[in-house]
Design an enzyme around this catalytic site. Sequence first.
Site, PDB file in Angstrom:
ATOM      1  N   HIS A   1      -4.010  -1.972  -2.021  1.00 19.22           N
ATOM      2  CA  HIS A   1      -5.405  -1.697  -2.185  1.00 19.22           C
ATOM      3  C   HIS A   1      -6.453  -2.008  -0.879  1.00 19.22           C
ATOM      4  CE1 HIS A   1      -3.605  -2.361  -6.329  1.00 19.22           C
ATOM      5  NE2 HIS A   1      -4.119  -1.571  -6.341  1.00 19.22           N
TER       6      HIS A   1
ATOM      7  N   SER B   1       1.113  -3.269  -8.013  1.00 16.32           N
ATOM      8  CA  SER B   1       0.668  -4.094  -8.972  1.00 16.32           C
ATOM      9  C   SER B   1       1.741  -4.504  -9.895  1.00 16.32           C
ATOM     10  CB  SER B   1      -0.556  -3.715  -9.699  1.00 16.32           C
ATOM     11  OG  SER B   1      -1.511  -3.252  -8.861  1.00 16.32           O
TER      12      SER B   1
HETATM   13  P1  AMP Z   1      -3.587   1.503  -8.680  1.00 14.31           P
HETATM   14  O1  AMP Z   1      -4.388   0.266  -8.644  1.00 14.31           O
HETATM   15  O2  AMP Z   1      -2.315   1.405  -8.691  1.00 14.31           O
HETATM   16  O3  AMP Z   1      -4.134   2.627  -9.604  1.00 14.31           O
HETATM   17  O4  AMP Z   1      -3.947   2.043  -7.091  1.00 14.31           O
HETATM   18  C1  AMP Z   1      -5.069   2.414  -6.575  1.00 14.31           C
HETATM   19  C2  AMP Z   1      -5.070   2.971  -5.245  1.00 14.31           C
HETATM   20  O5  AMP Z   1      -4.380   2.243  -4.489  1.00 14.31           O
HETATM   21  C3  AMP Z   1      -4.438   4.332  -5.427  1.00 14.31           C
HETATM   22  O6  AMP Z   1      -4.840   5.390  -4.449  1.00 14.31           O
HETATM   23  C4  AMP Z   1      -2.795   3.854  -4.729  1.00 14.31           C
HETATM   24  O7  AMP Z   1      -2.290   5.125  -4.300  1.00 14.31           O
HETATM   25  C5  AMP Z   1      -3.208   3.018  -3.977  1.00 14.31           C
HETATM   26  N1  AMP Z   1      -2.088   2.055  -3.459  1.00 14.31           N
HETATM   27  C6  AMP Z   1      -1.220   1.402  -4.502  1.00 14.31           C
HETATM   28  N2  AMP Z   1      -0.418   0.675  -3.809  1.00 14.31           N
HETATM   29  C7  AMP Z   1      -0.459   1.106  -2.564  1.00 14.31           C
HETATM   30  C8  AMP Z   1       0.282   0.695  -1.399  1.00 14.31           C
HETATM   31  N3  AMP Z   1       1.549   0.223  -1.306  1.00 14.31           N
HETATM   32  N4  AMP Z   1      -0.229   1.057  -0.162  1.00 14.31           N
HETATM   33  C9  AMP Z   1      -1.246   2.077   0.030  1.00 14.31           C
HETATM   34  N5  AMP Z   1      -2.011   2.378  -0.993  1.00 14.31           N
HETATM   35  C10 AMP Z   1      -1.538   1.669  -2.278  1.00 14.31           C
END
Ligand code: AMP
Length: 286
Positions: free
Chosen positions: A37, A188
């Site tokens: 993130h 997460s």
């Molecule tokens: P989430 O909180 O899982 O909905 O993710 C929020 C944003 O963070 C989304 O655009 C995800 O693709 C990105 N994201 C989550 N994990 C990663 C990671 N390991 N590397 C890069 N971006 C990530």
Amino acid sequence: MILFKTQADLSHYLSPLLAMGRSTGFVPTMGALHQGHLSLIAESVARTEITVCSIFVNPTQFNDPADFEKYPSTIEHDIRLLVEAGCHILFLPSVSEIYPNGTGREKKFNLGTLDSMLEGSHRPGHFQGVCQVVYRLLEIVKPGFLFLGRKDLQQCMVIQRLINISGWDIHTVLVPIVREPGGLAMSSRNSRLSVQHKQQAVAISRALMYLQRSIEPGSLDKIIKTAEMMILAAGFDKIDYIVIASSETLEILTEWNGQTSVTGLVAAFIGGIRLIDNMPLGPHEK
Ligand code: AMP
């Protein structure tokens, strides 16, 4: 960093800045923030004048109620990380703020085949829920730039399509996957893995790296079978899918012509936790 909990307060603050032509970058998240993130936040801080991050665990995108109930929440820690990363605004709405008329689906988004393939076929309704919340958030924040992680590659394509069909002038920036030193894609949900399962979970990225090394023009069956075995042998309970697909359309391929840009994508369960990952495989990745 300023924290807003209501749409009215956030809009009241942002409107004059947008009218003055200040560039805004938006990073939507579900919290339990990690370095993945923060790489999106860093990209937004580098490219725009005002970075807005949202933390909202969207109930309408969970097809499994238990997954929603157990989704990790570390809000105090998240706030500290965002302040350190130079984020300007945190939007932390309640469910009723995002869905004043309830969480029912008022609108069907035409996502074409993206809705029913891969993640869509294993998580029915998931992408409609993603569009429901992203549509609402984009209407509220009105960013010039939207930062998305390649970790959720199909989601990036779905959101790009949502922006296209809505006719919005929003520039999307896709940010590479951030991994743990062993190769596990940060997520997460990793915080819910036991130490042992976390060690075993690196098998997904190893299998994808194996595909990257081994892909040759012709049939893809054999290398996909081997990659599948690698994941199951490491102790995964179940594989939802392991495929090689066109990087442009995510169309699943059984043969490769050696020229099309292709990506390996995996979704699999370990210790009851569903993990996803993907990696570009060729033709220039070897
Ligand atoms: P989430 O909180 O899982 O909905 O993710 C929020 C944003 O963070 C989304 O655009 C995800 O693709 C990105 N994201 C989550 N994990 C990663 C990671 N390991 N590397 C890069 N971006 C990530």
